[in-house]
Scaffold this motif. Structure first.
Motif, PDB file in Angstrom:
ATOM      1  N   ARG A 102      52.527  49.260   9.717  1.00 58.41           N
ATOM      2  CA  ARG A 102      52.809  48.512   8.488  1.00 58.41           C
ATOM      3  C   ARG A 102      51.937  47.261   8.396  1.00 58.41           C
ATOM      4  O   ARG A 102      51.389  46.940   7.335  1.00 58.41           O
ATOM      5  N   VAL A 103      51.786  46.547   9.516  1.00 56.33           N
ATOM      6  CA  VAL A 103      51.005  45.305   9.489  1.00 56.33           C
ATOM      7  C   VAL A 103      49.513  45.605   9.293  1.00 56.33           C
ATOM      8  O   VAL A 103      48.821  44.916   8.539  1.00 56.33           O
ATOM      9  N   VAL A 104      49.022  46.636   9.980  1.00 55.87           N
ATOM     10  CA  VAL A 104      47.611  47.021   9.807  1.00 55.87           C
ATOM     11  C   VAL A 104      47.356  47.416   8.356  1.00 55.87           C
ATOM     12  O   VAL A 104      46.382  46.991   7.728  1.00 55.87           O
ATOM     13  N   ASP A 105      48.251  48.221   7.807  1.00 53.27           N
ATOM     14  CA  ASP A 105      48.104  48.693   6.425  1.00 53.27           C
ATOM     15  C   ASP A 105      48.146  47.533   5.436  1.00 53.27           C
ATOM     16  O   ASP A 105      47.373  47.504   4.476  1.00 53.27           O
ATOM     17  N   ARG A 106      49.038  46.579   5.682  1.00 56.14           N
ATOM     18  CA  ARG A 106      49.204  45.475   4.727  1.00 56.14           C
ATOM     19  C   ARG A 106      47.938  44.649   4.584  1.00 56.14           C
ATOM     20  O   ARG A 106      47.562  44.253   3.476  1.00 56.14           O
ATOM     21  N   GLY A 107      47.272  44.386   5.702  1.00 57.63           N
ATOM     22  CA  GLY A 107      46.042  43.612   5.625  1.00 57.63           C
ATOM     23  C   GLY A 107      44.986  44.299   4.778  1.00 57.63           C
ATOM     24  O   GLY A 107      44.288  43.664   3.981  1.00 57.63           O
ATOM     25  N   ILE A 108      44.868  45.602   4.936  1.00 62.39           N
ATOM     26  CA  ILE A 108      43.872  46.368   4.173  1.00 62.39           C
ATOM     27  C   ILE A 108      44.280  46.484   2.706  1.00 62.39           C
ATOM     28  O   ILE A 108      43.481  46.281   1.791  1.00 62.39           O
ATOM     29  N   ARG A 109      45.549  46.799   2.496  1.00 68.84           N
ATOM     30  CA  ARG A 109      46.034  47.046   1.133  1.00 68.84           C
ATOM     31  C   ARG A 109      46.050  45.766   0.293  1.00 68.84           C
ATOM     32  O   ARG A 109      45.592  45.770  -0.857  1.00 68.84           O
TER      33      ARG A 109
END
Length: 261
Positions: A102-109
């Motif tokens: 979730r944290v990895v995705d949030r930075g990209i998204r």
């Protein structure tokens, strides 16, 4: 043998660390791109100290969501298997893996790193979906920063294969680079007692009070923040963490660009 948490908290209070680093100092970082050539459209292995993660980018073609008929999709997963640490279990995703993804995705998204409209093949019919899969090879702490860095390296060096309506994806034929608009870098500040420190080891994370993950674009704008653990951050501590995060992301961005060029 696990290091006693009291010992770690005591030496941190004295602004010392077991491995001799300063509180703000990262371990050596190594980024290796195109680590998986046969089965992925992009990949990167990131090593920070003894922590190792392998990130794979794979591409598929799917129906778009009804509310975004002209946009492709990004799906991020993280696997924490027993080979990474004895505490992890095989089977369905566990909470730490779900949170890591979730944290990895949030930075990209939140950075709008990928131009999702460029992933549209036919509006309302077919779009590209990017799957970012994080595999932790060894967990010695700071998985968020290592995984986020690996994800960006895989995207920067990955490609979108040609899609043929009759034959499907032609994985050996490149249609275009991954359409990147921005390149966020994500770093995490941690707090033990009243001290802020960076790039924590797994032993240090056993004694952790709180963490704050910050994703920053090249222009210095903060695009995402995620707090973890139970203890609060004061406003002053948040400001200090963001200021230091800007400095750290500049350093790591240089490593990212060097590895991907």
């Amino acid at each position: 043998m696990k290091i006693n948490q009291k010992t770690i908290r005591k030496i941190i209070e004295d602004e010392e660390r077991l491995d001799g680093r300063g509180l703000e100092e990262y371990r050596d970082i190594e980024i290796e791109t195109n680590w998986v050539r046969e089965t992925a459209e992009g990949s990167a292995k990131v090593t920070i100290g003894n922590t190792q993660v392998l990130v794979g980018l794979s591409v598929d073609v799917e129906d778009p969501y009804d509310d975004r008929p002209d946009q492709g999709t990004i799906v991020t997963n993280a696997e924490l298997a027993p080979m990474a640490a004895r505490e992890y279990e095989s089977g369905p995703p566990q909470e730490p893996g779900v949170e890591l993804a979730r944290v990895v995705d949030r930075g990209i998204r939140e950075a709008e790193a990928v131009d999702l409209e460029e992933l549209c093949i036919e509006e309302g019919e077919k779009v590209y979906t990017l799957f970012i899969d994080v595999h932790v090879l060894n967990d010695d702490g700071n998985l968020i920063d290592a995984s986020s860095l690996g994800a960006m390296a895989a995207l920067k060096t990955g490609f979108i294969p040609v899609y043929d309506e009759e034959e499907g994806l032609k994985r050996d034929e490149k249609a275009m680079d991954v359409p990147l608009q921005y390149e966020p870098v994500t770093v995490t500040g941690r707090k033990i007692e009243d001290k802020l420190l960076w790039d924590t080891t797994r032993d240090e994370e056993e004694a952790l009070d709180a963490r704050l993950t910050v994703s920053i674009k090249k222009d210095g704008n903060v695009v995402a923040m995620q707090k973890g653990e139970r203890q609060p951050y004061s406003q002053q501590e948040i400001r200090e963490t963001i200021d230091k995060a800007e400095e750290k992301t500049e350093e790591i961005r240089e490593l990212l660009e060097e590895a991907c060029n």
